[in-house]
Write a protein that holds these residues in place. Sequence first.
Motif, PDB file in Angstrom:
ATOM      1  N   ARG A  23       0.848  -1.199   0.000  1.00 32.80           N
ATOM      2  CA  ARG A  23       0.000   0.000   0.000  1.00 32.80           C
ATOM      3  C   ARG A  23       0.883   1.250   0.000  1.00 32.80           C
ATOM      4  NH1 ARG A  23      -3.775  -0.753   5.009  1.00 32.80           N
ATOM      5  NH2 ARG A  23      -5.201   0.714   3.996  1.00 32.80           N
ATOM      6  N   SER A  24       1.807   1.259  -0.930  1.00 31.07           N
ATOM      7  CA  SER A  24       2.764   2.358  -0.981  1.00 31.07           C
ATOM      8  C   SER A  24       2.465   3.306  -2.127  1.00 31.07           C
ATOM      9  CB  SER A  24       4.193   1.826  -1.104  1.00 31.07           C
ATOM     10  OG  SER A  24       4.332   1.045  -2.275  1.00 31.07           O
ATOM     11  N   THR A  25       2.871   4.566  -1.939  1.00 31.50           N
ATOM     12  CA  THR A  25       2.818   5.596  -2.969  1.00 31.50           C
ATOM     13  C   THR A  25       4.250   6.064  -3.204  1.00 31.50           C
ATOM     14  OG1 THR A  25       0.623   6.335  -2.248  1.00 31.50           O
ATOM     15  CG2 THR A  25       1.921   7.863  -3.592  1.00 31.50           C
ATOM     16  N   VAL A  26       4.730   5.950  -4.436  1.00 33.64           N
ATOM     17  CA  VAL A  26       6.101   6.311  -4.779  1.00 33.64           C
ATOM     18  C   VAL A  26       6.106   7.675  -5.455  1.00 33.64           C
ATOM     19  CG1 VAL A  26       8.146   5.671  -6.102  1.00 33.64           C
ATOM     20  CG2 VAL A  26       6.746   3.892  -5.027  1.00 33.64           C
ATOM     21  N   VAL A  27       6.917   8.576  -4.942  1.00 35.61           N
ATOM     22  CA  VAL A  27       6.992   9.941  -5.469  1.00 35.61           C
ATOM     23  C   VAL A  27       8.447  10.289  -5.728  1.00 35.61           C
ATOM     24  CG1 VAL A  27       6.588  12.375  -4.966  1.00 35.61           C
ATOM     25  CG2 VAL A  27       4.888  10.666  -4.283  1.00 35.61           C
ATOM     26  N   ARG A  28       8.742  10.741  -6.950  1.00 35.65           N
ATOM     27  CA  ARG A  28      10.073  11.221  -7.324  1.00 35.65           C
ATOM     28  C   ARG A  28       9.983  12.715  -7.571  1.00 35.65           C
ATOM     29  NH1 ARG A  28      13.485   7.155 -10.199  1.00 35.65           N
ATOM     30  NH2 ARG A  28      14.046   8.821 -11.622  1.00 35.65           N
ATOM     31  N   ILE A  29      10.803  13.484  -6.852  1.00 38.45           N
ATOM     32  CA  ILE A  29      10.793  14.938  -6.991  1.00 38.45           C
ATOM     33  C   ILE A  29      11.947  15.359  -7.900  1.00 38.45           C
ATOM     34  CG2 ILE A  29      10.909  17.140  -5.790  1.00 38.45           C
ATOM     35  CD1 ILE A  29       8.408  15.602  -5.113  1.00 38.45           C
ATOM     36  N   PRO A  30      11.652  15.891  -9.080  1.00 40.89           N
ATOM     37  CA  PRO A  30      12.719  16.268 -10.017  1.00 40.89           C
ATOM     38  C   PRO A  30      13.608  17.379  -9.464  1.00 40.89           C
ATOM     39  CG  PRO A  30      10.578  16.183 -11.117  1.00 40.89           C
ATOM     40  CD  PRO A  30      10.319  16.111  -9.647  1.00 40.89           C
ATOM     41  N   GLY A  31      14.913  17.243  -9.709  1.00 42.54           N
ATOM     42  CA  GLY A  31      15.844  18.313  -9.409  1.00 42.54           C
ATOM     43  C   GLY A  31      16.213  18.482  -7.951  1.00 42.54           C
ATOM     44  N   ILE A  32      15.878  17.495  -7.116  1.00 40.65           N
ATOM     45  CA  ILE A  32      16.163  17.564  -5.686  1.00 40.65           C
ATOM     46  C   ILE A  32      17.164  16.464  -5.339  1.00 40.65           C
ATOM     47  CG2 ILE A  32      15.201  17.328  -3.357  1.00 40.65           C
ATOM     48  CD1 ILE A  32      14.395  19.908  -4.690  1.00 40.65           C
ATOM     49  N   GLY A  33      18.093  16.780  -4.423  1.00 41.39           N
ATOM     50  CA  GLY A  33      19.074  15.806  -3.997  1.00 41.39           C
ATOM     51  C   GLY A  33      18.661  15.084  -2.730  1.00 41.39           C
ATOM     52  N   HIS A  34      19.605  14.844  -1.858  1.00 42.83           N
ATOM     53  CA  HIS A  34      19.402  14.034  -0.662  1.00 42.83           C
ATOM     54  C   HIS A  34      18.570  14.784   0.381  1.00 42.83           C
ATOM     55  CE1 HIS A  34      20.493  10.398   1.433  1.00 42.83           C
ATOM     56  NE2 HIS A  34      20.927  11.064   2.490  1.00 42.83           N
ATOM     57  N   TRP A  35      17.657  14.051   1.037  1.00 43.00           N
ATOM     58  CA  TRP A  35      16.693  14.540   2.031  1.00 43.00           C
ATOM     59  C   TRP A  35      15.740  15.515   1.352  1.00 43.00           C
ATOM     60  CZ3 TRP A  35      17.616  17.013   7.541  1.00 43.00           C
ATOM     61  CH2 TRP A  35      16.458  16.822   8.295  1.00 43.00           C
ATOM     62  N   VAL A  36      14.688  14.958   0.787  1.00 38.65           N
ATOM     63  CA  VAL A  36      13.802  15.676  -0.118  1.00 38.65           C
ATOM     64  C   VAL A  36      12.909  16.686   0.596  1.00 38.65           C
ATOM     65  CG1 VAL A  36      11.926  15.367  -1.772  1.00 38.65           C
ATOM     66  CG2 VAL A  36      13.816  13.723  -1.711  1.00 38.65           C
ATOM     67  N   VAL A  37      12.261  16.280   1.682  1.00 35.08           N
ATOM     68  CA  VAL A  37      11.189  17.088   2.266  1.00 35.08           C
ATOM     69  C   VAL A  37      11.622  18.510   2.627  1.00 35.08           C
ATOM     70  CG1 VAL A  37       9.684  17.299   4.297  1.00 35.08           C
ATOM     71  CG2 VAL A  37       9.694  15.191   2.958  1.00 35.08           C
ATOM     72  N   PRO A  38      12.748  18.730   3.319  1.00 34.24           N
ATOM     73  CA  PRO A  38      13.105  20.113   3.642  1.00 34.24           C
ATOM     74  C   PRO A  38      13.391  20.990   2.429  1.00 34.24           C
ATOM     75  CG  PRO A  38      14.301  18.583   5.048  1.00 34.24           C
ATOM     76  CD  PRO A  38      13.670  17.771   3.947  1.00 34.24           C
ATOM     77  N   GLN A  39      13.674  20.367   1.282  1.00 35.40           N
ATOM     78  CA  GLN A  39      14.053  21.129   0.091  1.00 35.40           C
ATOM     79  C   GLN A  39      12.894  21.393  -0.858  1.00 35.40           C
ATOM     80  OE1 GLN A  39      17.973  19.915  -1.718  1.00 35.40           O
ATOM     81  NE2 GLN A  39      17.622  18.077  -0.502  1.00 35.40           N
ATOM     82  N   SER A  40      11.761  20.735  -0.655  1.00 39.43           N
ATOM     83  CA  SER A  40      10.692  20.778  -1.650  1.00 39.43           C
ATOM     84  C   SER A  40       9.337  21.076  -1.017  1.00 39.43           C
ATOM     85  CB  SER A  40      10.621  19.435  -2.399  1.00 39.43           C
ATOM     86  OG  SER A  40       9.444  19.343  -3.180  1.00 39.43           O
ATOM     87  N   PRO A  41       8.761  22.266  -1.260  1.00 35.67           N
ATOM     88  CA  PRO A  41       7.410  22.538  -0.769  1.00 35.67           C
ATOM     89  C   PRO A  41       6.387  21.526  -1.268  1.00 35.67           C
ATOM     90  CG  PRO A  41       8.483  24.573  -1.454  1.00 35.67           C
ATOM     91  CD  PRO A  41       9.377  23.438  -1.887  1.00 35.67           C
ATOM     92  N   CYS A  42       6.567  21.045  -2.501  1.00 36.70           N
ATOM     93  CA  CYS A  42       5.646  20.026  -3.017  1.00 36.70           C
ATOM     94  C   CYS A  42       5.735  18.758  -2.180  1.00 36.70           C
ATOM     95  CB  CYS A  42       5.961  19.731  -4.482  1.00 36.70           C
ATOM     96  SG  CYS A  42       4.989  18.371  -5.190  1.00 36.70           S
ATOM     97  N   ALA A  43       6.961  18.304  -1.892  1.00 39.16           N
ATOM     98  CA  ALA A  43       7.108  17.102  -1.065  1.00 39.16           C
ATOM     99  C   ALA A  43       6.513  17.313   0.324  1.00 39.16           C
ATOM    100  CB  ALA A  43       8.584  16.729  -0.954  1.00 39.16           C
ATOM    101  N   GLN A  44       6.640  18.517   0.863  1.00 42.93           N
ATOM    102  CA  GLN A  44       6.030  18.810   2.161  1.00 42.93           C
ATOM    103  C   GLN A  44       4.510  18.672   2.092  1.00 42.93           C
ATOM    104  OE1 GLN A  44       7.524  22.726   3.209  1.00 42.93           O
ATOM    105  NE2 GLN A  44       9.651  22.051   2.904  1.00 42.93           N
TER     106      GLN A  44
END
Length: 437
Positions: free
Chosen positions: A381-402
């Motif tokens: 029951r997983s959802t896989v999300v790839r954020i383009p143009g982001i490096g290591h530790w996604v959430v602090p770097q991406s408002p979309c990921a947040q």
Amino acid sequence: MAIIPAVSARPAKDPVVFMTGGPGGDAIGDIPFLIDSGLNRNRDLIVMAQRGTLHAEPNLACPEVDRFYADAVGLRYDAPSTGRLLVRATKECRHRLTRVTARGVELSAYNTTENAADFADLRRTLGIERWNVYGYSYGTDLALTYLRRHPRGVRSVAIDSVVPPQIVSLPWTWDSAGEGIRTIFAACAAQPRCKKRYPNLPRVLTEQVRRLEARPLTVMARPPAGGALVKVVLDGGALVNLLVANAVPAVDVPAALDELARGNPTRFARARAAGATPVVGEFAHGLTQSVACSEWVPGYTRADLLRAGRRAFPGFPDTVLAQAPQLPFEYDVCRAWSVPDRTAVQRVTTVSAVPALVLSGTFDAKTGARWGAYAARTLSRSTVVRIPGIGHWVVPQSPCAQNVLGSFLARPTSPDTRCVSGLSPKPFTITPTPETA
């Protein structure tokens, strides 16, 4: 351990517990990033220092290793003499910590299995019926181990920059490095201005790694934070590891490589100089080695590591490829650290129906993005999300990921991922050509 109250006046009853990376990172120091990312917007946030880290007792910090790394910016990255200095610092740390083990603490007890058990004990001690787990980097290895061994009470799991416990090894680091760096180059090629200005980045990188490995540069550089000039040595191994560590921002990598090829190493030299002023005693290198040497290193030979490096970067010199990215001379270090092989109990796939969010950044050269989807294969029951143009530790770097993480915590089986479809890497830095400058 810290509990950061929810911002909401009516928070959900199931909190979020955070598992930091490393292994050996300071989870308490990550709290500002977590708050800025909205982790405590609608739920209490629980942050616990992992065993052996800063704020834990004992703390497996290795000031000896910190001082080695400060000195190492002025040494060849992958020279045997550099490796001997690292091993000596490791032995000194182990000898000092072993004086602690005489009072009943064993270095072999600092592993992911025991780390996961600590979090299970924490949930019971706090009387929490259900909680949500969020981990990044090594914290994903820990979170997946925790989910496998202690599934009770887990409402959802979010893993960011994924380290699958069943696959992590020294050869694996080259696969991730190759994926992340190639993706940065492909993103440049997809932007017409970047492609025109920097048309042959893979070739340029290979040429510069080979050139610097044969004739290292020694320069004086000022660290990014300022201060006195520092002597730094740039060889092929140093260049590759600066790229893997994202020490030069991804948007500047094409320009930095082009400048290097034209005789200007400033961007890479300043990034290397940053290592000359570490915070001594903050990072728990002892936990790093107790985990890596028992769980990641066994079962693969130096020849396996070299073959993996050649697959990822077939034109690089073997002297570069013989050292795992971010873990140089690890076979020698592990011989000095001397903890038992735990791969039989740790190198195991997590199979679970607990709702999971799997986040990866396409520019991540430490934990390649494809390993998120790999781990998700057995999370039904997983959802896989790839954020383009982001490096290591996604959430602090991406408002979309947040936003995705926030919606996942609200509705773990149906998070809102619509913001991802409109994302693309930021424009790369374009410097004037010498002819037009």
